[in-house]
Design a protein around this motif. Structure first.
Motif, mmCIF file in Angstrom:
data_model
loop_
_atom_site.group_PDB
_atom_site.id
_atom_site.type_symbol
_atom_site.label_atom_id
_atom_site.label_comp_id
_atom_site.label_asym_id
_atom_site.label_seq_id
_atom_site.Cartn_x
_atom_site.Cartn_y
_atom_site.Cartn_z
ATOM 1 N N ILE A 111 0.844 -1.202 0.000
ATOM 2 C CA ILE A 111 0.000 0.000 0.000
ATOM 3 C C ILE A 111 0.880 1.251 0.000
ATOM 4 C CG2 ILE A 111 -1.679 1.345 1.344
ATOM 5 C CD1 ILE A 111 -2.870 -1.392 2.240
ATOM 6 N N ALA A 112 1.932 1.248 0.796
ATOM 7 C CA ALA A 112 2.835 2.401 0.846
ATOM 8 C C ALA A 112 3.507 2.627 -0.509
ATOM 9 C CB ALA A 112 3.873 2.211 1.944
ATOM 10 N N LEU A 113 3.955 1.561 -1.141
ATOM 11 C CA LEU A 113 4.572 1.689 -2.464
ATOM 12 C C LEU A 113 3.558 2.171 -3.491
ATOM 13 C CD1 LEU A 113 6.859 -1.478 -2.595
ATOM 14 C CD2 LEU A 113 7.598 0.919 -2.569
ATOM 15 N N ALA A 114 2.352 1.643 -3.425
ATOM 16 C CA ALA A 114 1.305 2.067 -4.352
ATOM 17 C C ALA A 114 0.978 3.545 -4.141
ATOM 18 C CB ALA A 114 0.057 1.204 -4.174
ATOM 19 N N ALA A 115 1.001 3.997 -2.890
ATOM 20 C CA ALA A 115 0.725 5.408 -2.591
ATOM 21 C C ALA A 115 1.809 6.311 -3.171
ATOM 22 C CB ALA A 115 0.600 5.621 -1.085
ATOM 23 N N ASN A 116 3.026 5.826 -3.210
ATOM 24 C CA ASN A 116 4.103 6.619 -3.802
ATOM 25 C C ASN A 116 3.923 6.771 -5.309
ATOM 26 O OD1 ASN A 116 5.603 7.345 -1.553
ATOM 27 N ND2 ASN A 116 6.691 5.411 -1.521
ATOM 28 N N ASP A 117 3.238 5.808 -5.927
ATOM 29 C CA ASP A 117 3.019 5.852 -7.375
ATOM 30 C C ASP A 117 1.678 6.458 -7.766
ATOM 31 O OD1 ASP A 117 5.469 4.684 -7.852
ATOM 32 O OD2 ASP A 117 4.667 2.650 -7.970
ATOM 33 N N SER A 118 0.739 6.535 -6.823
ATOM 34 C CA SER A 118 -0.609 6.983 -7.149
ATOM 35 C C SER A 118 -0.993 8.225 -6.354
ATOM 36 C CB SER A 118 -1.611 5.863 -6.853
ATOM 37 O OG SER A 118 -2.930 6.347 -6.886
ATOM 38 N N GLU A 119 -1.144 9.331 -7.061
ATOM 39 C CA GLU A 119 -1.550 10.581 -6.417
ATOM 40 C C GLU A 119 -2.917 10.424 -5.749
ATOM 41 O OE1 GLU A 119 -1.367 14.437 -5.053
ATOM 42 O OE2 GLU A 119 0.234 13.326 -6.043
#
Length: 139
Positions: A111-119
Motif C-alpha cells: 500500500i505504501a509503495l502504491a501510494a508513492n506511485d498513485s496521487e
C-alpha cells in the motif's frame, strides 16, 4: 502533500529494514547489489477504504513509535549494544503496530509503495491521516 509522500517512503524503508533485520547479519559482508523487491515497480492496487483505514492506523502508530524510539536512541550514543537492542525492540513494536491493524507487513509495504506511485491513493491516505489525527481523543 510532499511531506506525506516522503513520510510514506520513509515508512516503507523502515518497514523494509524491520522485515529484513534478520538478514542483515548474514549479508553484512556482501554488497547490496540485488534488492529483494523491485524498486518503484509496485503494481496498480485497488485499495479499499477499509485497507486505507487500517494503513492509516498502522502508519500513525509506526510514526509515533519512530519518534519515541528516535528520542531514546539519541540518548544511547555511548552504548552500541544497548542501542542495537533498542533498535530491535523498535522494529518488533513497529511490526506489531502494523499487524495489530489486520494488515500483514507485505500488505502495508504494498500500500505504501502504491501510494508513492498513485496521487489519488496518496490523497486518500493523506485525508484519512488528517481526519484521524484531528479527531478529538475523548475515549
Amino acid at each position: 502533500m510532499k511531506f506525506v509522500k516522503q513520510s510514506l517512503l520513509s515508512v516503507v524503508i523502515a518497514a523494509g529494514i524491520a522485515s529484513t533485520g534478520a538478514y542483515a547479519a548474514d549479508q553484512s559482508a556482501q554488497a547490496p547489489t540485488a534488492p529483494a523487491m523491485p524498486e518503484k515497480t509496485a503494481p496498480q492496487m485497488d485499495v479499499s477504504d477499509e485497507q486505507v483505514g487500517d494503513f492509516v492506523e498502522a502508519y500513525v502508530a509506526v510514526q509515533t513509535l519512530n519518534q519515541e524510539y528516535a528520542t531514546k536512541l539519541q540518548a544511547m550514543t555511548d552504548s552500541p549494544e544497548k542501542s542495537q537492542k533498542l533498535q530491535k525492540e523498535a522494529q518488533t513494536e513497529m511490526k506489531s503496530a502494523i499487524t495489530d491493524t489486520g494488515l500483514t507487513l507485505e500488505e502495508y509495504k504494498q500500500i505504501a509503495l502504491a501510494a508513492n506511485d498513485s496521487e489519488q491513493l496518496r490523497q486518500r491516505i493523506s485525508s484519512a491521516i488528517n481526519a484521524s489525527t484531528s479527531a478529538p481523543a475523548d475515549s
